[in-house]
Each structure stands twice: as C-alpha cells, then as structure tokens.
Design a protein around this motif. Structure first.
Motif, PDB file in Angstrom:
ATOM      1  N   LEU A  58       0.260  11.956  24.098  1.00  0.00           N
ATOM      2  CA  LEU A  58      -1.063  12.376  23.662  1.00  0.00           C
ATOM      3  C   LEU A  58      -1.427  13.726  24.262  1.00  0.00           C
ATOM      4  CD1 LEU A  58      -2.982   8.994  24.094  1.00  0.00           C
ATOM      5  CD2 LEU A  58      -2.113   9.969  21.971  1.00  0.00           C
ATOM      6  N   VAL A  59      -2.121  14.532  23.487  1.00  0.00           N
ATOM      7  CA  VAL A  59      -2.632  15.821  23.950  1.00  0.00           C
ATOM      8  C   VAL A  59      -4.145  15.700  23.972  1.00  0.00           C
ATOM      9  CG1 VAL A  59      -2.770  18.293  23.503  1.00  0.00           C
ATOM     10  CG2 VAL A  59      -0.661  17.043  22.964  1.00  0.00           C
ATOM     11  N   TYR A  60      -4.735  15.690  25.171  1.00  0.00           N
ATOM     12  CA  TYR A  60      -6.148  15.361  25.321  1.00  0.00           C
ATOM     13  C   TYR A  60      -7.075  16.526  24.983  1.00  0.00           C
ATOM     14  CZ  TYR A  60      -4.380  11.174  27.568  1.00  0.00           C
ATOM     15  OH  TYR A  60      -3.731   9.996  27.821  1.00  0.00           O
ATOM     16  N   ASN A  61      -6.622  17.749  25.173  1.00  0.00           N
ATOM     17  CA  ASN A  61      -7.450  18.918  24.878  1.00  0.00           C
ATOM     18  C   ASN A  61      -6.715  19.781  23.852  1.00  0.00           C
ATOM     19  OD1 ASN A  61      -9.659  18.470  26.867  1.00  0.00           O
ATOM     20  ND2 ASN A  61      -7.982  18.676  28.338  1.00  0.00           N
ATOM     21  N   TYR A  62      -6.921  19.445  22.594  1.00  0.00           N
ATOM     22  CA  TYR A  62      -6.187  20.116  21.521  1.00  0.00           C
ATOM     23  C   TYR A  62      -6.670  21.541  21.318  1.00  0.00           C
ATOM     24  CZ  TYR A  62      -4.599  21.354  16.859  1.00  0.00           C
ATOM     25  OH  TYR A  62      -4.041  22.012  15.788  1.00  0.00           O
ATOM     26  N   ASP A  63      -5.705  22.440  21.132  1.00  0.00           N
ATOM     27  CA  ASP A  63      -5.959  23.834  20.785  1.00  0.00           C
ATOM     28  C   ASP A  63      -5.027  24.172  19.621  1.00  0.00           C
ATOM     29  OD1 ASP A  63      -5.780  26.693  20.617  1.00  0.00           O
ATOM     30  OD2 ASP A  63      -6.607  26.823  22.648  1.00  0.00           O
ATOM     31  N   PRO A  64      -5.559  24.714  18.526  1.00  0.00           N
ATOM     32  CA  PRO A  64      -4.707  25.024  17.363  1.00  0.00           C
ATOM     33  C   PRO A  64      -3.543  25.948  17.677  1.00  0.00           C
ATOM     34  CG  PRO A  64      -7.025  25.142  16.773  1.00  0.00           C
ATOM     35  CD  PRO A  64      -6.978  24.988  18.267  1.00  0.00           C
ATOM     36  N   SER A  65      -3.634  26.690  18.772  1.00  0.00           N
ATOM     37  CA  SER A  65      -2.545  27.610  19.117  1.00  0.00           C
ATOM     38  C   SER A  65      -1.348  26.899  19.746  1.00  0.00           C
ATOM     39  CB  SER A  65      -3.056  28.682  20.088  1.00  0.00           C
ATOM     40  OG  SER A  65      -3.418  28.103  21.341  1.00  0.00           O
ATOM     41  N   LEU A  66      -1.506  25.627  20.103  1.00  0.00           N
ATOM     42  CA  LEU A  66      -0.416  24.888  20.729  1.00  0.00           C
ATOM     43  C   LEU A  66       0.724  24.674  19.737  1.00  0.00           C
ATOM     44  CD1 LEU A  66      -2.485  22.156  22.622  1.00  0.00           C
ATOM     45  CD2 LEU A  66      -1.318  24.119  23.652  1.00  0.00           C
ATOM     46  N   LYS A  67       1.950  24.855  20.218  1.00  0.00           N
ATOM     47  CA  LYS A  67       3.123  24.677  19.373  1.00  0.00           C
ATOM     48  C   LYS A  67       3.643  23.246  19.480  1.00  0.00           C
ATOM     49  CE  LYS A  67       4.603  29.507  19.746  1.00  0.00           C
ATOM     50  NZ  LYS A  67       5.708  30.432  20.130  1.00  0.00           N
ATOM     51  N   ASN A  68       4.295  22.805  18.404  1.00  0.00           N
ATOM     52  CA  ASN A  68       4.905  21.466  18.357  1.00  0.00           C
ATOM     53  C   ASN A  68       3.891  20.351  18.624  1.00  0.00           C
ATOM     54  OD1 ASN A  68       7.583  22.415  17.836  1.00  0.00           O
ATOM     55  ND2 ASN A  68       7.721  22.987  20.003  1.00  0.00           N
ATOM     56  N   VAL A  69       2.664  20.593  18.202  1.00  0.00           N
ATOM     57  CA  VAL A  69       1.613  19.602  18.404  1.00  0.00           C
ATOM     58  C   VAL A  69       1.011  19.238  17.051  1.00  0.00           C
ATOM     59  CG1 VAL A  69      -0.668  19.155  19.386  1.00  0.00           C
ATOM     60  CG2 VAL A  69       1.071  20.314  20.755  1.00  0.00           C
ATOM     61  N   MET A  70       0.966  17.942  16.787  1.00  0.00           N
ATOM     62  CA  MET A  70       0.316  17.458  15.579  1.00  0.00           C
ATOM     63  C   MET A  70      -1.177  17.332  15.846  1.00  0.00           C
ATOM     64  SD  MET A  70       1.064  13.890  13.588  1.00  0.00           S
ATOM     65  CE  MET A  70      -0.323  12.989  12.898  1.00  0.00           C
ATOM     66  N   PRO A  71      -2.036  18.003  15.080  1.00  0.00           N
ATOM     67  CA  PRO A  71      -3.478  17.952  15.347  1.00  0.00           C
ATOM     68  C   PRO A  71      -4.027  16.546  15.175  1.00  0.00           C
ATOM     69  CG  PRO A  71      -3.049  18.967  13.219  1.00  0.00           C
ATOM     70  CD  PRO A  71      -1.717  18.810  13.885  1.00  0.00           C
ATOM     71  N   PRO A  72      -5.227  16.295  15.669  1.00  0.00           N
ATOM     72  CA  PRO A  72      -5.833  14.978  15.485  1.00  0.00           C
ATOM     73  C   PRO A  72      -5.860  14.586  14.011  1.00  0.00           C
ATOM     74  CG  PRO A  72      -7.125  16.257  17.043  1.00  0.00           C
ATOM     75  CD  PRO A  72      -6.097  17.191  16.476  1.00  0.00           C
ATOM     76  N   CYS A  73      -5.675  13.318  13.745  1.00  0.00           N
ATOM     77  CA  CYS A  73      -5.638  12.828  12.359  1.00  0.00           C
ATOM     78  C   CYS A  73      -6.979  13.060  11.662  1.00  0.00           C
ATOM     79  CB  CYS A  73      -5.325  11.331  12.340  1.00  0.00           C
ATOM     80  SG  CYS A  73      -3.739  10.883  13.056  1.00  0.00           S
ATOM     81  N   ASP A  74      -6.925  13.421  10.384  1.00  0.00           N
ATOM     82  CA  ASP A  74      -8.150  13.469   9.600  1.00  0.00           C
ATOM     83  C   ASP A  74      -8.499  12.054   9.139  1.00  0.00           C
ATOM     84  OD1 ASP A  74      -6.613  12.860   7.288  1.00  0.00           O
ATOM     85  OD2 ASP A  74      -6.321  14.987   6.844  1.00  0.00           O
TER      86      ASP A  74
END
Length: 467
Positions: free
Chosen positions: A162-178
């Motif tokens: 899990l990534v607790y503090n999401y930033d769109p610039s992060l690589k290889n990270v799936m954003p929070p689900c819509d």
C-alpha cells in the motif's frame, strides 16, 4: 472420568445469564457445564471462585507487522501481548510483505504465523482492486476470515504494498481505485459470500483539504483533524452502503469514528442490509481534546474525532448498531512516533489493553458484562463465521475461556506492555478489572500476568464444522 481441565466455582457468563458453576474440558473441547461437581479427576484444576468465566475473547483487527516490518512487532510478541490481555483469538490483517493477495501468499503467511502463534488466529485477505480481483475467490476458498479493502490507498505495482500518501508523480504505482473499480470489488466479494471489510476514508477529499492548509501545519491536532474530517469517513460509508444495497455484499465497516456514520449504519441495518460495524477503544475513550495531555502518540487513522462522535458511538454500542470492539493494534518504534504529527506513522499498541479498558467501563456502568462478552466474543465470532466453535461456552466447542477479576485495581504502564513497541495512549490510566487467566483449547496460556504455554496457536477458518 479423567478430565483434562476443570474450572470450578466460577461465575459463568452465558448467552443471557451469569450462573455459578463448573466447566469440564477434555481433548481441548468443553465436555460439560454443571452447577454440581461431576465425578472424576483432572490434570489441571482452576478455582475461579469470585471470578467471571467468559467465552474466549476475540480481537478481529490487529497488525503484527509479520512479515515485513518485524523490527516493530512480530506475531510471537503480538500473540503474547494478546494472551496477557485475555484474548484467545486474533484476526491478523493482510497488508504485510508479502501481502495476503493470492492463495500462495495465504499459505505462506499461514505457515509463518502458525510457527509463532501463542493463541489461535484468523487471517484476512486483501483486495487490491483490479490487480487481484481474479484472486478473491481462491482467497475465500483458502480460508481467509474476510477480505479487506483499504479504500482510497494507492498500490505499488511491483511489490503490491500500500502507498499511504499517493502522488501522481510516483512511478510504478497504481492510483487509488475509482468508484467503478470499487464497485467491481464489491461485486467480486459478493460472489464468494465472504465479508468485505473497508477502511472508510475518502482520499480525494483528504488530499485536497491537506493541500489547502499546507501553510498552517504544526502541532495543532484540530488543524490536522480538519484535513481528515468526519466527512471523509461519511462519504465512503454512504457509498459502501449503496453498493451493498445494489449487490448484496456482506459489508463490515472498520473502526467507525463518526456520529453520522453510526446513524447511516443504523438505518442500513433497519432496512435489512447485511452491514456490520466495529469501533476501537481510542474512539471510545479519547477525543480531540485528549491531544493536549497525550500528544502525538494518539495519532491513528482514521483520526480520533470529537465528543459528539464519541457519544454516538457509545449509543451505537448500546443499541447494537456497532456489534464489536477491536484494538487495531498497530505498533511503531519510539523513533517513528516521536516525529512531526503530520508525517509520523499512524497507529499504536492495543491488543493488550483493549480488554482492561472495557472492563473498567463495565465497572463504571457504561456497559454490562453481558454486553462486553457480546462485543468481544459472540458477536465477532458470529460476524465472521466461526461461531459456535469460537465465541461460546457450548458443549463440544473449543475450550477457549477468559477468566476475569472484576475487582482488581491496577494502572496501565507502558513499560509493562509485552509488545516489542511500548507506544500507548493509555499510559497511567487507572483500571478496575483485569483478565487473570487465558485458556485456549483447554491449555492455560496466561495466568496471573505470566505466560505459561507458548506456540500452540492454530489457524481458524470460516464455517468450520465442529459438531
């Protein structure tokens, strides 16, 4: 008759009554309950005169950091602390490394935890949205106690953490689900018949609110609370209930913190929707005002809210809207919890103190001992499909038993905790009531605050046949 263990002269807490009597145990099971002494000797005899004998207590929500961050805690430590605290079964959360996101990882984690378990345990599986939607049925079939979805968190595509503090610039990270992807999670879990438990916070709202107060960050808890307000939970609870209405998913709302959430859950239950809810001691015994005295160690997610929220949570317990209380045991190191309020991790120890805190509430008249037993034993067992094997004192069931001294006066001291971490908001709390013996399948694990037996814990699965 040769009994393995006799518990005699106790005040036995049954479904709706408290009756004095004796419990007879053989081969790890309850063989008889009688007001009169039965013939035969026993390998072990416990005199429970003046004490209260309850079905073994269950904590459905703990994070033992095992595998992964075992420098903070591991399952041997957490189940030792649980046993000292009167708990006979815990449910371990799935956001470990590796996460419990596939059948193979479930088996690996089962084997890992069984090698260290001092009490029995259930194991949660995790939903990572589309990344493991196809694995939810196999997780259910493997025996997970439920499926947990951390609503609003991003996921690392490489290690599935899990990534607790999401930033769109992060690589290889799936954003929070819509919402569409979350709907599919509800649909997939509904097909299994298992429980979907949600961490209910709206990340989009919280991210925008935090940005708006970027320049005013500091050690002001109420400012921090304004970035993760009641509304963040309420919006998620509303959406989850409507998904459940549409799909019939068995929904469990984790660590409820707000007045409005309790009201929404109450209404959903009145309408017959399959919705259950839990809360935690920090929401029952702390408010935002507690920060002045306790400080940043009380930081948990979702955040502790205001007095009106706390009052309605107690009302929800009284009327059955909230059917269980769990610890959300989530240890961190001293160094991690001594930093900035905004950046330090959320969580603290809780598995050892949950029972004493609620026993003190019983002695203060805030709830009855029968209600206490429901909250920490029969209701969680029923909610997660392990009743009456666990959570009851019925003939033929596991001899899981917690014995209480309701008159014992003592003080919670952080240095006395049995977890690796000693972080607690309750250091110095004066308590009346204490677990004095923890018995798992007839074996005494703890007596008078000392561990007597180790390494006997076993996995508990949903809907296991026992009779």
């Amino acid at each position: 008759m040769q009994w393995d263990h006799i518990i005699k002269n106790g005040n036995i807490v049954l479904n709706n009554t408290i009756e004095q009597g004796n419990i007879y145990i053989k081969n790890g099971l309850i063989e008889a309950i009688s007001k009169n002494e039965l013939q035969g000797d026993a390998k072990q005899v416990t005199d429970a005169s003046g004490k209260y004998v309850l079905p073994g207590l269950i904590d459905t929500h703990i994070h033992s950091r095992d595998g992964g961050a075992t420098y903070k805690e591991d399952f041997s430590y957490s189940t030792t602390a649980a046993a000292i605290g009167g708990i006979t079964t815990v449910f371990e959360m799935p956001n470990t490394n590796p996460s419990v996101n596939t059948r193979d990882n479930f088996i690996k984690q089962k084997n890992n935890l069984e090698s260290k378990a001092n009490i029995d345990f259930g194991l949660w599986g995790i939903s990572l949205g589309d990344l493991n939607k196809a694995n939810l049925q196999e997780l259910h079939d493997s025996g997970v106690i439920g499926i947990k979805y951390f609503w609003g968190y991003a996921v690392n595509k490489e290690d599935f953490q899990l990534v607790y503090n999401y930033d769109p610039s992060l690589k290889n990270v799936m954003p929070p689900c819509d919402d569409g992807e979350v709907y599919e999670i509800f649909k997939s879990v509904a097909k299994t018949g298992n429980v979907l438990a949600i961490h209910a916070e709206n990340s989009d709202l919280m991210h925008r609110l935090a940005e708006n107060i970027e320049d005013t960050k500091g050690d002001d808890y109420d400012v921090f609370l304004s970035s993760r307000p009641q509304l963040a939970e309420i919006l998620t609870v509303q959406t989850a209930i409507e998904f459940t209405r549409d799909l019939g998913t068995r929904l469990h709302i984790l660590h409820v913190t707000t007045k409005r959430s309790v009201e929404l859950i109450r209404q959903a239950q009145k309408e017959g929707l399959p919705v259950t809810a839990e809360t935690c001691p920090h929401y029952l015994f702390l408010t935002n005002e507690s920060y002045k005295e306790i400080g940043p160690v009380m930081k948990v997610f979702p955040l502790v809210k205001e007095k009106e929220d706390q009052d309605e949570i107690w009302n929800g317990i009284a009327d059955g809207t909230i059917s269980s209380v769990c610890s959300d045991h989530a240890p961190h190191t001293e160094e991690e919890k001594s930093g900035d309020l905004w950046t330090m991790p959320a969580g603290m120890c809780g598995v050892e103190t949950i029972v004493p805190l609620l026993l003190n509430a019983v002695n203060e008249g805030r709830l009855s001992l029968l209600k206490f037993s429901e909250l920490l034993s029969s209701n969680p067992a029923k909610n997660f499909g392990i009743f009456p094997k666990k959570g009851s004192l019925a003939i033929g069931t596991d001899a899981d038993i917690t014995i209480l001294d309701m008159d014992k006066k003592w003080t919670i001291k952080r240095e006395d905790l049995h977890s690796k971490s000693k972080i607690t908001a309750y250091d110095g709390f004066e308590i009346t009531g204490k677990p004095v013996q923890t018995i798992v399948r007839g074996e005494t694990i703890m007596k008078d605050n000392e561990i007597k037996t180790t390494g006997i814990g076993q996995l508990v699965k949903r809907n296991e046949s026992i009779l």
